[in-house]
Design a protein around this motif. Structure first.
Motif, PDB file in Angstrom:
ATOM      1  N   PHE A 136     -53.237  71.466 -56.053  1.00 21.06           N
ATOM      2  CA  PHE A 136     -52.228  72.039 -55.965  1.00 21.06           C
ATOM      3  C   PHE A 136     -51.777  72.394 -54.467  1.00 21.06           C
ATOM      4  N   ALA A 192     -46.872  73.623 -56.504  1.00 18.40           N
ATOM      5  CA  ALA A 192     -46.888  72.454 -57.061  1.00 18.40           C
ATOM      6  C   ALA A 192     -48.213  72.120 -57.615  1.00 18.40           C
ATOM      7  N   ARG A 193     -48.320  71.885 -58.859  1.00 16.35           N
ATOM      8  CA  ARG A 193     -49.680  71.552 -59.448  1.00 16.35           C
ATOM      9  C   ARG A 193     -49.811  70.231 -60.012  1.00 16.35           C
ATOM     10  N   GLY A 194     -50.979  69.450 -59.536  1.00 13.23           N
ATOM     11  CA  GLY A 194     -51.271  68.348 -60.186  1.00 13.23           C
ATOM     12  C   GLY A 194     -52.348  68.454 -61.152  1.00 13.23           C
ATOM     13  N   THR A 219     -48.933  60.897 -59.283  1.00 16.08           N
ATOM     14  CA  THR A 219     -48.709  61.953 -60.043  1.00 16.08           C
ATOM     15  C   THR A 219     -47.616  62.850 -59.472  1.00 16.08           C
ATOM     16  N   PRO A 228     -46.075  66.369 -59.706  1.00 17.71           N
ATOM     17  CA  PRO A 228     -46.735  67.603 -60.218  1.00 17.71           C
ATOM     18  C   PRO A 228     -45.525  68.590 -60.880  1.00 17.71           C
TER      19      PRO A 228
END
Length: 653
Positions: free
Chosen positions: A165, A159-161, A146, A148
């Protein structure tokens, strides 16, 4: 070859750093690998067994990293703050010098300071001149499956997955792109900036608080670490004292603070054969570590860790039917995940496949019964008491050995071929009964002593008849072998199966010196086919077994020579991997390896006492552990705790 006297390590091919160029930091739940170029190339959150957020060590293109380094060519020296697990990377450029100090909070400090455990602190300070640094924050979640999304926040970036995060708090503004966050900052003499990574939370950016946390972390490690005052007798005195202390600090980072379990290594799939398939996930707790861990910890004054491991062994004993005991568990006692491959990752220097999980959890390994009971017995020699509930947990397992010892198994080396009648496995079944009988005699607990004594005698007679080859003049790997050697035979005197002066023990040591010992004090694990393609390196633990066996035999000069040769393969920061390439002298396998560091400590203990490896209760009495006082000196670490790197800006990233 990397040595303690030559701390300059050259970069390797394909942008991958040699394993010797990594230091580690941790929080007693997870560990991060920090390269001498200022890059965090491996880290799993929230636990060591979790999926990675940085995995560039397994794929230099897509794995993800968190780098702080000069924008221009530099020389770099890494060292630990003296007697701590706080790591410093000092960069020297033509214009100035700057240092990155990396650490993680540890319990109970994290709870007291209300600082979440899942935090990495990176302090950057300019000592003199002017240094321009680049910061590249490129996390990749779920083993780099992933990428992010990144967005700016008031004091950094997030940073968001899909389900997780990370937040990077920064004392300087960060720029955000689709792939990463980062900045370039120029530091003048005396300038300090903080970059603080929070996994699943937003860390506050209060530099005074951060400095206080750093001071507390330094104090924590110095309170914990083994020390010995001038003039006091030390159980590991001598030229290897620093290596032993560093090994203990490494082990502490690998011990989970909640369960007391030791992960074999904090990494997965670092290869035993560069470019080959011998790549395994070692982020779990192997039961057999118990047999070699207890004395290593207690002799250095870390009694609580040894007692925690005692409790862990008892937990394994009482999990259910003895036949259900597995050789390996997660550090939280859960089943190890099924082994699978991550085909999207290229592997360290092209060594694929990358594996997570470990199929060894499903193997039948009868040696684990001996290692469990021996680990408990060793702890009792240092003051832990077995009560009736403990004995109830142990009893069924010891008695089960009378049925299980004749079964073929996968053995200590976890062969992925047909099961065999391994000599080491039989010997450890003998150990389970022997130590069980000793505990029963010392406590007066009920036990079928006639049955156990009869079985113990039968095992020994069978091993002596079928496990020793007159042709090889040595104990062999498995029943039926005429000429296949195995380094586990070195443990025969160390566990008290035979005395060290027995002619069969001495001829076995001589055969291993002749056939398994290669250059530089390195020892191969075994001879013969193991069912896998490629060739592995020399196994460092086996070198330390040889040191201990020689020392216990009174062959101290030989033992010291091999110990000194083996020490040359310790990284400049004092870390050991699982194996070493005997031709190139480079470290191989997962790093740092608990088994290797345990072996180093026990080898040093064997040399310090000149005759006792610490595993044989019939050869020596346990000594009171050393006191664990703390000295508050702030001098830097010696050259043996540092590593140097030369780097031309960011061209190789």
């Amino acid at each position: 070859m990397t040595s303690r006297d030559s701390n300059r390590v050259q970069s390797n091919d394909e942008g991958y750093k040699p394993l010797e160029e990594y230091g580690i930091i941790g929080n007693l739940e997870t560990v991060a690998l920090v390269g001498s170029d200022g890059a965090i190339d491996w880290c799993c959150f929230p636990h060591v067994e979790s999926s990675s957020i940085f995995a560039r060590i397994l794929d230099d293109q897509r794995g993800g990293h968190f780098t702080v380094q000069p924008t221009r060519s530099f020389e770099a020296v890494q060292e630990y703050v003296d007697r701590t697990n706080v790591l410093q990377t000092r960069f020297q450029t033509v214009s100035g010098q700057a240092t990155v100090t990396d650490f993680m909070p540890v319990p109970p400090l994290a709870r007291e300071d209300q600082t979440p455990m899942e935090t990495i602190f990176r302090r950057v300070t300019c000592e003199h001149g002017q240094v321009e640094l680049r910061v590249d924050f490129t996390p990749r979640f779920e083993y780099a499956r992933t990428t992010p999304t990144f967005e700016s926040i008031q004091e950094g970036a997030i940073a968001r997955g899909d389900e997780e995060f990370t937040v990077l708090s920064s004392s300087v503004p960060l720029s955000v792109s689709a792939q990463s966050a980062g900045t370039t900052v120029t530091l003048e003499e005396g300038d300090t900036h903080w970059f603080v990574l929070g996994y699943g939370h937003e860390p506050p950016l209060e530099s005074d608080d951060h400095q206080g946390i750093l001071d507390d972390v330094v104090d924590y490690w110095r309170d914990w670490v083994h020390t010995c005052s001038d003039g006091d007798e030390c159980s590991v005195g001598g030229p290897w004292h620093r290596d032993v202390v560093r090994s203990a600090l490494v082990l502490k980072l690998l011990i989970n603070h909640e369960t007391g379990a030791i992960c074999a290594a904090p990494t997965t799939s670092l290869p035993e054969d560069i470019g080959g398939v011998r790549n395994w996930d070692y982020r779990y707790n192997w039961i057999r570590d118990a047999a070699f861990t207890v004395r290593a910890l207690t002799e250095l004054g870390h009694v609580e860790e040894a007692k925690d491991y005692f409790d862990l062994c008892l937990t394994h004993c009482s999990r259910g039917p003895p036949s259900d005991v597995n050789p390996v568990y997660s550090v939280y006692g859960d089943p190890v995940p099924d082994e699978r491959t991550l085909d999207h990752l290229s592997g360290y220097r092209g060594s694929a496949p990358v594996r997570v999980g470990n199929a060894a959890a499903d193997q039948h390994q009868v040696d684990v019964y001996g290692e469990l009971i021996h680990g408990i017995y060793e702890t009792t020699r240092y003051g832990k008491t077995v009560d009736e509930d403990d004995w109830t947990a142990m009893y069924d397992l010891i008695d089960y050995v009378c049925e299980a010892w004749e079964e073929p198994d996968a053995g200590i080396w976890e062969m992925r071929t047909d099961r065999q009648q391994f000599v080491y496995s039989k010997m450890m079944c003998w150990v389970a009964l022997d130590r069980g009988l000793k505990i029963a005699a010392e406590t007066d607990f009920d036990a079928p002593t006639d049955r156990w004594e009869t079985c113990r005698r039968e095992i020994k007679e069978t091993v002596l008849e079928k496990g020793y080859s007159e042709t090889a003049e040595s104990f062999v790997s498995a029943f039926g072998d005429e000429d296949r050697l195995d380094a586990t035979s070195l443990l025969i005197p160390l566990v008290g199966f035979l005395p060290a002066d027995d002619s069969r023990v001495q001829s076995t040591i001589d055969a291993i010196l002749d056939r398994l010992l290669v250059d530089g004090g390195l020892v191969m694990r075994y001879e013969g086919d193991d069912g896998l393609p490629g060739e592995e390196g020399a196994f460092l633990l086996c070198s330390f077994w040889l040191v201990s066996a020689l020392a216990q035999s009174g062959r101290v000069d030989e033992a010291e020579a091999i110990f000194e040769d083996t020490r040359q393969h310790v990284s400049p920061l004092g870390l050991l991997s699982e194996e070493v390439d005997s031709e190139e002298g480079i470290q191989l396998g997962n790093v740092p390896q608990a088994f290797s560091h345990i072996g180093l400590i026990n080898g040093a203990l064997a040399l310090s006492t000149e005759s006792d490896s610490g595993l044989n209760p019939d050869e020596a009495d346990a000594k009171p552990p050393a006191e664990n006082g703390a000295r508050r000196d702030t001098q830097g670490s010696a050259a043996s705790d540092c590593t140097t790197r030369s780097q031309a800006g960011s061209e190789t990233q």
